[in-house]
Enzyme design. Structure first.
Site, PDB file in Angstrom:
ATOM      1  CD  GLU A  34      -2.581   1.630   0.132  1.00 55.62           C
ATOM      2  OE1 GLU A  34      -3.430   0.844  -0.285  1.00 55.62           O
ATOM      3  OE2 GLU A  34      -2.321   2.730  -0.434  1.00 55.62           O
ATOM      4  CG  LEU A  41      -3.181  -1.039   5.829  1.00 52.97           C
ATOM      5  CD1 LEU A  41      -3.093  -2.481   6.336  1.00 52.97           C
ATOM      6  CD2 LEU A  41      -2.278  -0.871   4.602  1.00 52.97           C
ATOM      7  N   GLY A  42      -6.974   0.482   3.746  1.00 51.37           N
ATOM      8  CA  GLY A  42      -8.431   0.645   3.573  1.00 51.37           C
ATOM      9  C   GLY A  42      -8.826   1.209   2.222  1.00 51.37           C
ATOM     10  N   GLY A  43      -7.873   1.824   1.513  1.00 53.43           N
ATOM     11  CA  GLY A  43      -8.124   2.286   0.150  1.00 53.43           C
ATOM     12  C   GLY A  43      -9.106   3.444   0.067  1.00 53.43           C
ATOM     13  N   GLY A 183     -23.378  16.450 -11.354  1.00 58.38           N
ATOM     14  CA  GLY A 183     -23.509  14.997 -11.414  1.00 58.38           C
ATOM     15  C   GLY A 183     -24.395  14.494 -10.287  1.00 58.38           C
ATOM     16  N   GLY A 185     -25.030  11.114  -9.639  1.00 61.67           N
ATOM     17  CA  GLY A 185     -24.809   9.718  -9.281  1.00 61.67           C
ATOM     18  C   GLY A 185     -24.740   9.629  -7.762  1.00 61.67           C
ATOM     19  N   GLY A 274     -16.710  11.528 -12.771  1.00 65.87           N
ATOM     20  CA  GLY A 274     -15.401  11.177 -13.294  1.00 65.87           C
ATOM     21  C   GLY A 274     -14.460  10.508 -12.325  1.00 65.87           C
ATOM     22  CG  ASP A 315     -13.241   1.100  -7.947  1.00 67.57           C
ATOM     23  OD1 ASP A 315     -14.132   0.238  -7.805  1.00 67.57           O
ATOM     24  OD2 ASP A 315     -13.290   2.229  -7.422  1.00 67.57           O
ATOM     25  CG  HIS A 448     -46.581  -5.170  13.195  1.00 63.98           C
ATOM     26  ND1 HIS A 448     -46.690  -4.249  12.176  1.00 63.98           N
ATOM     27  CD2 HIS A 448     -47.327  -4.694  14.226  1.00 63.98           C
ATOM     28  CE1 HIS A 448     -47.484  -3.271  12.560  1.00 63.98           C
ATOM     29  NE2 HIS A 448     -47.883  -3.509  13.813  1.00 63.98           N
TER      30      HIS A 448
HETATM   31  C1  LIG Z   1     -16.909   9.479  -2.350  1.00 58.51           C
HETATM   32  C2  LIG Z   1     -17.060   8.007  -2.612  1.00 58.51           C
HETATM   33  C3  LIG Z   1     -18.011   7.290  -1.908  1.00 58.51           C
HETATM   34  C4  LIG Z   1     -18.150   5.918  -2.131  1.00 58.51           C
HETATM   35  N1  LIG Z   1     -19.101   5.224  -1.421  1.00 58.51           N
HETATM   36  C5  LIG Z   1     -19.277   3.911  -1.650  1.00 58.51           C
HETATM   37  C6  LIG Z   1     -20.231   3.164  -0.916  1.00 58.51           C
HETATM   38  O1  LIG Z   1     -20.916   3.685  -0.052  1.00 58.51           O
HETATM   39  N2  LIG Z   1     -20.346   1.849  -1.174  1.00 58.51           N
HETATM   40  C7  LIG Z   1     -19.595   1.230  -2.126  1.00 58.51           C
HETATM   41  O2  LIG Z   1     -19.750   0.027  -2.341  1.00 58.51           O
HETATM   42  N3  LIG Z   1     -18.662   1.904  -2.833  1.00 58.51           N
HETATM   43  C8  LIG Z   1     -18.490   3.226  -2.609  1.00 58.51           C
HETATM   44  N4  LIG Z   1     -17.527   3.904  -3.306  1.00 58.51           N
HETATM   45  C9  LIG Z   1     -16.709   3.161  -4.278  1.00 58.51           C
HETATM   46  C10 LIG Z   1     -15.634   2.362  -3.528  1.00 58.51           C
HETATM   47  O3  LIG Z   1     -14.881   3.232  -2.727  1.00 58.51           O
HETATM   48  C11 LIG Z   1     -14.742   1.632  -4.513  1.00 58.51           C
HETATM   49  O4  LIG Z   1     -15.540   0.855  -5.387  1.00 58.51           O
HETATM   50  C12 LIG Z   1     -13.769   0.722  -3.791  1.00 58.51           C
HETATM   51  O5  LIG Z   1     -12.962   1.450  -2.891  1.00 58.51           O
HETATM   52  C13 LIG Z   1     -12.877  -0.018  -4.779  1.00 58.51           C
HETATM   53  O6  LIG Z   1     -12.031  -0.845  -4.058  1.00 58.51           O
HETATM   54  P1  LIG Z   1     -10.612  -1.313  -4.628  1.00 58.51           P
HETATM   55  O7  LIG Z   1     -10.073  -2.247  -3.602  1.00 58.51           O
HETATM   56  O8  LIG Z   1     -10.757  -1.782  -6.012  1.00 58.51           O
HETATM   57  O9  LIG Z   1      -9.717  -0.005  -4.712  1.00 58.51           O
HETATM   58  P2  LIG Z   1      -9.444   1.224  -3.757  1.00 58.51           P
HETATM   59  O10 LIG Z   1     -10.366   1.243  -2.603  1.00 58.51           O
HETATM   60  O11 LIG Z   1      -9.400   2.413  -4.635  1.00 58.51           O
HETATM   61  O12 LIG Z   1      -8.004   0.922  -3.170  1.00 58.51           O
HETATM   62  C14 LIG Z   1      -6.873   0.880  -3.983  1.00 58.51           C
HETATM   63  C15 LIG Z   1      -5.649   1.079  -3.124  1.00 58.51           C
HETATM   64  O13 LIG Z   1      -4.508   0.743  -3.890  1.00 58.51           O
HETATM   65  C16 LIG Z   1      -3.463   1.638  -3.575  1.00 58.51           C
HETATM   66  N5  LIG Z   1      -2.527   1.632  -4.704  1.00 58.51           N
HETATM   67  C17 LIG Z   1      -2.779   1.965  -5.993  1.00 58.51           C
HETATM   68  N6  LIG Z   1      -1.704   1.758  -6.761  1.00 58.51           N
HETATM   69  C18 LIG Z   1      -0.730   1.293  -5.952  1.00 58.51           C
HETATM   70  C19 LIG Z   1       0.617   0.890  -6.158  1.00 58.51           C
HETATM   71  N7  LIG Z   1       1.160   0.863  -7.384  1.00 58.51           N
HETATM   72  N8  LIG Z   1       1.322   0.491  -5.083  1.00 58.51           N
HETATM   73  C20 LIG Z   1       0.777   0.477  -3.840  1.00 58.51           C
HETATM   74  N9  LIG Z   1      -0.494   0.830  -3.589  1.00 58.51           N
HETATM   75  C21 LIG Z   1      -1.243   1.222  -4.634  1.00 58.51           C
HETATM   76  C22 LIG Z   1      -4.171   2.957  -3.370  1.00 58.51           C
HETATM   77  O14 LIG Z   1      -3.393   3.845  -2.594  1.00 58.51           O
HETATM   78  C23 LIG Z   1      -5.453   2.507  -2.660  1.00 58.51           C
HETATM   79  O15 LIG Z   1      -5.291   2.544  -1.258  1.00 58.51           O
HETATM   80  C24 LIG Z   1     -17.339   5.267  -3.078  1.00 58.51           C
HETATM   81  C25 LIG Z   1     -16.357   5.994  -3.781  1.00 58.51           C
HETATM   82  C26 LIG Z   1     -16.234   7.343  -3.550  1.00 58.51           C
HETATM   83  C27 LIG Z   1     -15.173   8.105  -4.297  1.00 58.51           C
END
Ligand SMILES: Cc1cc2nc3c(=O)[nH]c(=O)nc-3n(C[C@H](O)[C@H](O)[C@H](O)COP(=O)(O)OP(=O)(O)OC[C@H]3O[C@@H](n4cnc5c(N)ncnc54)[C@H](O)[C@@H]3O)c2cc1C
Length: 469
Positions: A34, A41-43, A183, A185, A274, A315, A448
Site C-alpha cells: 500500500e 490501509l483501507g483504500g 452529477g 450519481g 469522473g 475498480d 411487526h
Molecule cells: C466518495 C465516494 C463514496 C463511495 N461510497 C461507496 C459506498 O458507499 N459503497 C460502495 O460500495 N462503494 C463506494 N464507493 C466506491 C468504492 O470506494 C470503490 O468501489 C472501492 O474502494 C474499490 O475498491 P478497490 O479495492 O478496487 O480499490 P481502492 O479502494 O481504490 O483501493 C486501492 C488502493 O490501492 C493503492 N494503490 C494503488 N496503486 C498502488 C501501487 N502501485 N502500489 C501500492 N499501492 C497502490 C491505493 O493507494 C489505494 O489505497 C465510493 C467511492 C467514492 C469516491
C-alpha cells in the site's frame, strides 16, 4: 534473497485487504503493498469513499432529526453544530476503520509493505518503500487491486477551494453557503444530502433527464420530489460546458435539453463526476496484461488477466465500481489460487446502495430494463406512508417496488427508496440469489412493526394482495 510469497496484492482497498484476509485464512503466504503514507490501509473506500461519506451522512441525519424533535414531543435547546467536531468524528471513524484493517493483516499473518508496488514481470514485484529503499518480492501470483482515482474534467479543473472533487469536499473546514453539485450519481446526491442538511443552499445539476439515472425511473422521480421538499434543487438534462470564477464564487453554464442557455452560480462547485482506474507506474508494460479502451484491466469472469498468475479486481476492472463487489472478486481470486472450486460472480445480483436522504437501494432489473429484455412484467409497490414503523420514525417518503415476471413469478428486481433502504435490500439480495418468487417473499413472515414489512407488502402487491393499502 528476495522474499518468496504465494500471493502479492497491490492495493489495500476493500478488494485487496479482503483478498489478503482470505489468503491468510487459506494458509497462503501473502503480502500486501500500500502506497498511502503512514501505511494507512483501507483504500478509497476506507479513507476517501464509503466510510467517511457515511460518517458525514450520519452526522447530517442526526442533526436533521434533532431539528425535528418537537414532532416527537421532545425538546432541545438552540440546535447548532460544531463543524470541526463533525470532521473529528468522521476522522476518528476513518482512523479506527483503518486500524481495524491493520489488525486483520496481523491476525492473518499478511506481510504489509508500505510503498509503491511495480510489477517487474510475472512473479516479481518491486516495492519502492516509504523510506526510499527498494525491495523485490517473488511470488507465484499477483493481484492488482489498485482501485481508482478522481478523473480531471477538462474545463472544470479543481482548485480545492471553490471548485472541489470528492476527495477535497471531505476535508472542508466550514460548510459553504451555497453549492452546485455537478452529477447526480451516488457521490453527487450523497454530498448534496450532507451539505444541504447542514444549511448549504444546494443545486444538483445532471446531464441526463433524471437524477440517480442508473436507478428505476420511479425512484429518480421520488428522490427529486423529496429533495425538492427538503429545499435541494435538481436540474436535469443540462450539459454544462463552461466554468468561471464569479463574485459569488463560481459560475457554471451550458445548455438545457431545449438548447437554451442556462447558468448556475454558487460559493462552491463540487465536480461529482469522473473516476478512472489507477494503473500509473504499475509496470503493466512488463507483462501480457491488456487494458480496455476505458482504461480498465481486461479480465475474464474469474478476474484472470491475459498474463497467467496475474489477476485484477475491484475498480481496476470493468465490473461495477463498488466496495462489496471488489471484496467478492478478491475472495474469488484467492480461493481459485488456493485450488478451491469457484463460480463467477452473478453481476445481476450486485446490490447498489446510495446513502442520500431518503436512502436508495436496488438489486436486479429496473422495470424498464426487464421489459426491454422481453420479460412479461408484474410490479408490486408499497409506499412507506402506509407503514406503521415508518410513521413512528417520521420517515414516510418513498416506497418498495418489486419487479417480477408473470410466468414463474420470479423476482427480477427490487427497488427501495426510504428509511433504512440500504439495510432492507439485504433480504432482496438473499431472496433473489435463491431465485425467490414474489409469492414466497410475500408469504414469509416479517416482524411487526418493522420497515421490512414493506418489502413483504410490495411482494404481495405483485398479486394485488397488499394488506395495508
Ligand atoms: C466518495 C465516494 C463514496 C463511495 N461510497 C461507496 C459506498 O458507499 N459503497 C460502495 O460500495 N462503494 C463506494 N464507493 C466506491 C468504492 O470506494 C470503490 O468501489 C472501492 O474502494 C474499490 O475498491 P478497490 O479495492 O478496487 O480499490 P481502492 O479502494 O481504490 O483501493 C486501492 C488502493 O490501492 C493503492 N494503490 C494503488 N496503486 C498502488 C501501487 N502501485 N502500489 C501500492 N499501492 C497502490 C491505493 O493507494 C489505494 O489505497 C465510493 C467511492 C467514492 C469516491
Amino acid at each position: 534473497m528476495a522474499e518468496q510469497f504465494d500471493v502479492v496484492i497491490i492495493g489495500s482497498g476493500p478488494g485487496g485487504y479482503v483478498a489478503a484476509v482470505r489468503a491468510g485464512q487459506l494458509g497462503l503466504k501473502t503480502a500486501i503493498i500500500e502506497k498511502e503514507p503512514g501505511a494507512r490501509l483501507g483504500g478509497t473506500c476506507g479513507l476517501r469513499g464509503c466510510i467517511p461519506t457515511k460518517a458525514l451522512l450520519n452526522a447530517a441525519h442526526l442533526y436533521q432529526k434533532a431539528g425535528e424533535f418537537e414532532k416527537f414531543g421532545l425538546k432541545t435547546g438552540n440546535l447548532s453544530y460544531d463543524w470541526p467536531g463533525v470532521q473529528k468524528y468522521k476522522g476518528d471513524v476513518v482512523a479506527k476503520n483503518s486500524a481495524g484493517v491493520t489488525y486483520l493483516m496481523k491476525k492473518n499473518k499478511v506481510a504489509v509493505y508500505n510503498g509503491f508496488g511495480k510489477i517487474l514481470g510475472p512473479g516479481n514485484v518491486e516495492v519502492a518503500l516509504a523510506d526510499g529503499k527498494k525491495e523485490t518480492l517473488q511470488t507465484k501470483n499477483i493481484i492488482i487491486a489498485t482501485g481508482s482515482v478522481v478523473r480531471p474534467i477538462a474545463g472544470f479543473e479543481v482548485d480545492g477551494k471553490q471548485v472541489v472533487n470528492s476527495d477535497q469536499i471531505l476535508e472542508l473546514e466550514s460548510v459553504p453557503k451555497s453549492m452546485i453539485v455537478m452529477g447526480s450519481g451516488a457521490v453527487g446526491v450523497e454530498f448534496a444530502s450532507v451539505y444541504a442538511r447542514f444549511g448549504c443552499d444546494t443545486t444538483v445539476v445532471e446531464l441526463l433527464d433524471r437524477i440517480v439515472p442508473v436507478e428505476d425511473a420511479e425512484v429518480s422521480k421520488e428522490l427529486a420530489r423529496t429533495f425538492k421538499k427538503q429545499g435541494i434543487k435538481t436540474e436535469t438534462g443540462i450539459k454544462l460546458d463552461k466554468m468561471e470564477k464569479s463574485k459569488k464564487g463560481v459560475k457554471v453554464s451550458g445548455k438545457n435539453a431545449k438548447g437554451e442557455d442556462v447558468s448556475f452560480e454558487a460559493e462552491m462547485l463540487l465536480v461529482a463526476v469522473g473516476r478512472m482506474p489507477y494503473l500509473e507506474g504499475l509496470g503493466l508494460e512488463n507483462t501480457k496484461v491488456k487494458v480496455n479502451p476505458r482504461g480498465t484491466i481486461k479480465v475474464d469472469e474469474y478476474c484472470r488477466t491475459d498474463e497467467p498468475g496475474i489477476f485484477a479486481i475491484g475498480d481496476a476492472i470493468d465490473t461495477a465500481w463498488l466496495a462489496h463487489l471488489a471484496s467478492k472478486e478478491g475472495i474469488l481470486v484467492v480461493e481459485s489460487i488456493a485450488g478451491k472450486k469457484v463460480e463467477p460472480i452473478k453481476q445481476n445480483l450486485v446490490p447498489n446502495c446510495t446513502y442520500c436522504d431518503p436512502e436508495v437501494a436496488s438489486v436486479g432489473l429496473t422495470e424498464a430494463k426487464a421489459k426491454e429484455l422481453g420479460y412479461d412484467v408484474k410490479v408490486g409497490k408499497f409506499p412507506f406512508s402506509a407503514s406503521g414503523k415508518a410513521r413512528i420514525l417520521g420517515e414516510t417518503d418513498g416506497f418498495v417496488k418489486i419487479v417480477a415476471e408473470k410466468k414463474y413469478d420470479e423476482v427480477l428486481g427490487v427497488h427501495i427508496i426510504g428509511p433504512h433502504a440500504t439495510e432492507l435490500l439485504a433480504e432482496a439480495c438473499v431472496g433473489m440469489a435463491l431465485e425467490t418468487t414474489a409469492d414466497e417473499l410475500g408469504r414469509i413472515m416479517h416482524a411487526h412493526p418493522t420497515v421490512s414489512e414493506s418489502v413483504m407488502e410490495a411482494a404481495e402487491g405483485v398479486h394485488d394482495l397488499t394488506i395495508h393499502m
